[in-house]
Scaffold this active site. Structure first.
Site, PDB file in Angstrom:
ATOM      1  N   GLU A   1       0.949  -1.125  -0.015  1.00 22.87           N
ATOM      2  CA  GLU A   1      -0.206   0.096   0.358  1.00 22.87           C
ATOM      3  C   GLU A   1       0.934   1.078   0.269  1.00 22.87           C
ATOM      4  OE1 GLU A   1      -2.999  -0.577   3.105  1.00 22.87           O
ATOM      5  OE2 GLU A   1      -3.144  -2.574   2.093  1.00 22.87           O
TER       6      GLU A   1
ATOM      7  N   ASP B   1      -3.808  -0.263  12.108  1.00 25.99           N
ATOM      8  CA  ASP B   1      -5.227  -1.301  11.990  1.00 25.99           C
ATOM      9  C   ASP B   1      -4.178  -2.481  12.480  1.00 25.99           C
ATOM     10  OD1 ASP B   1      -6.096  -3.409  10.755  1.00 25.99           O
ATOM     11  OD2 ASP B   1      -5.996  -2.442   8.552  1.00 25.99           O
TER      12      ASP B   1
ATOM     13  N   LYS C   1     -15.901  -1.508   3.214  1.00 24.13           N
ATOM     14  CA  LYS C   1     -15.494  -2.359   2.084  1.00 24.13           C
ATOM     15  C   LYS C   1     -16.282  -3.359   1.101  1.00 24.13           C
ATOM     16  CE  LYS C   1     -10.955  -3.609   3.952  1.00 24.13           C
ATOM     17  NZ  LYS C   1      -9.787  -4.325   4.864  1.00 24.13           N
TER      18      LYS C   1
END
EC number: 4.2.1.11
Length: 434
Positions: A210, A245, A344
């Site tokens: 990411e 996270d 999501k």
């Protein structure tokens, strides 16, 4: 306005894995949507259909899902002749066509690709920018620009280092606009690179899935210290807060948590009990400007979640716990497990169900954070989604890698288009005032 043609194909995501892309044509033009996929997937997610019976693409091909769009969904939808502006009816028709609870027959990736393309076509038919059209679908009269949560240090299943926790994020809550948030985020990111390079060498500046850095550290506290130092050097102390996270389901073993889970010989005596994990989080919250922790415990550790949520005033986000699924969200609301939903679209598999999940969370006083997946494409749908749903927060990676920047750049364009009407969620990101 009826659908003229629907055509799906297999393309590749940012990790080189196949994914589904859908082209939908109406008299207004061609509308394209691509579906993302995750690395750390919750066991309760809707089924992403993969060609597991074929050796091609390491058994990750999506030609079955593509075929399901082209041979089943497309002819059925075109024959049904539902207007593209009737998103709910089209999504319901596809869900009924599948007929299973987790979309295992046609595949959530097949249904979602069509669902998102339909939404883009619907916006064109309505003569609205996509974010305004999504706001209309969700029943919002106004829109709001989100606080970006930049994932700048990667660990867990996203990186090849020893760090157990998956994401260490910076949130520029003190910015006055999304544009300023991007400036702050990128400056902190570049300062973080310099700090990591100084301490661990140039090869520690390699980036994860990411776009975040993946220094070979194991101590999660050290990750937080690196962020704090970079924020200070950049001159933004007080303007930038921290999010994490943990993706704790990835290192949950036999009722305990193994922070050395990437070591095949990790000593069971060092694994932490749920209460010890909770105490570690409280320590972190007391030492650092942490405002959000996602998936601090296993996705089925219902007993421990409420203990942490009730004992802190920060945002506790459910991702693997809730998987954007209304049934799981209702269970989490009833047990007071968390106070924010990670949204999501590919976890549930249609836009209508995503909007329903968002509203269910918001109506219960929760925050909602819109999220990318680790396997992304150049599709920017979630940028318009977060503005239209007025959730006030989005995470879509570091300010690095085109698959991540595509979303942030789209948000810059939206803010520019809104002009003086643009409102930035800022410190109110958990419950933005629309």
């Amino acid at each position: 306005m009826s659908i003229l043609t629907i055509h799906a194909r297999q393309i590749f995501d940012s990790r080189g894995n196949p994914t589904v892309e859908v082209d939908l044509k109406t008299s207004k033009g061609l509308f394209r949507a691509a579906v993302p996929s995750g690395a750390s997937t919750g066991v309760h997610e809707a089924l992403e259909l993969r060609d597991t019976n074929s050796k091609a693409y390491m058994k990750k091909g999506v030609l079955t899902a593509v075929s399901n769009v082209n041979k089943i969904i497309a002819p059925a939808l075109i024959n049904k002749n539902i207007p593209v502006t009737n998103q709910a009816a089209i999504d319901k028709y596809m869900i009924d066509l599948d007929g299973t609870e987790n979309k295992e027959k046609l595949g959530a990736n097949a249904i979602l690709g069509v669902s998102l393309a339909v939404c883009k076509a619907g916006a064109a038919e309505a003569g609205l920018p996509l974010y305004r059209y999504i706001a209309r679908l969700a029943g919002h009269e106004d829109v709001i620009m989100p606080v970006p949560a930049f994932n700048v240090i990667n660990g867990g299943s996203h990186a090849g280092n020893k760090l157990a926790m998956q994401e260490f994020m910076i949130l520029p809550t003190g910015a006055s606009s999304f544009t300023e948030a991007m400036q702050i985020g990128t400056e902190v990111y570049h300062n973080l690179k310099a700090v990591i390079k100084r301490e661990y060498g140039l090869d520690a500046c390699n980036v994860g899935d990411e776009g975040g850095f993946a220094p070979n550290i194991q101590d999660n506290m050290k990750g937080l210290q690196l962020l704090e130092e970079a924020i200070k050097i950049a001159g933004y102390t007080g303007k930038v807060e921290i999010g994490m996270d943990c993706a704790a389901s990835e290192f949950h073993k036999n009722g305990k948590y193994d922070l050395d889970f990437k070591n095949p010989h990790s000593a069971e005596s060092t694994w932490l009990s749920p209460d010890a994990m909770a105490n570690m989080y409280k320590q972190m919250i007391s030492k650092f400007p942490i405002v959000s922790i996602e998936d601090p415990f296993d996705q089925d550790d219902w007993e421990t979640w409420p203990k942490l949520t009730s004992s802190t005033n920060i945002q506790i986000v459910g991702d693997d716990l809730t998987v954007t699924n209304p049934k799981r969200i209702k269970q989490a609301i009833a047990s007071k497990a968390c106070n924010c939903l990670l949204l999501k679209v590919n976890q549930i598999g249609s836009l209508t169900e995503s909007i329903e999940a968002c509203k269910l969370a918001q109506d219960s006083g929760w925050g909602v954070m819109v999220s990318h997946r680790s396997g992304e494409t150049e599709d920017t749908f979630i940028a318009d989604l977060v503005v239209g749903l007025c959730t006030g927060q989005i995470k879509t990676g570091a300010p690095c890698r085109s698959d991540r920047l595509a979303k942030y750049n789209q948000l810059l364009r939206i803010e520019e288009e809104l002009g003086t009407a643009a409102k930035y969620a800022g410190k109110n990101f958990r419950h933005p005032k629309v």
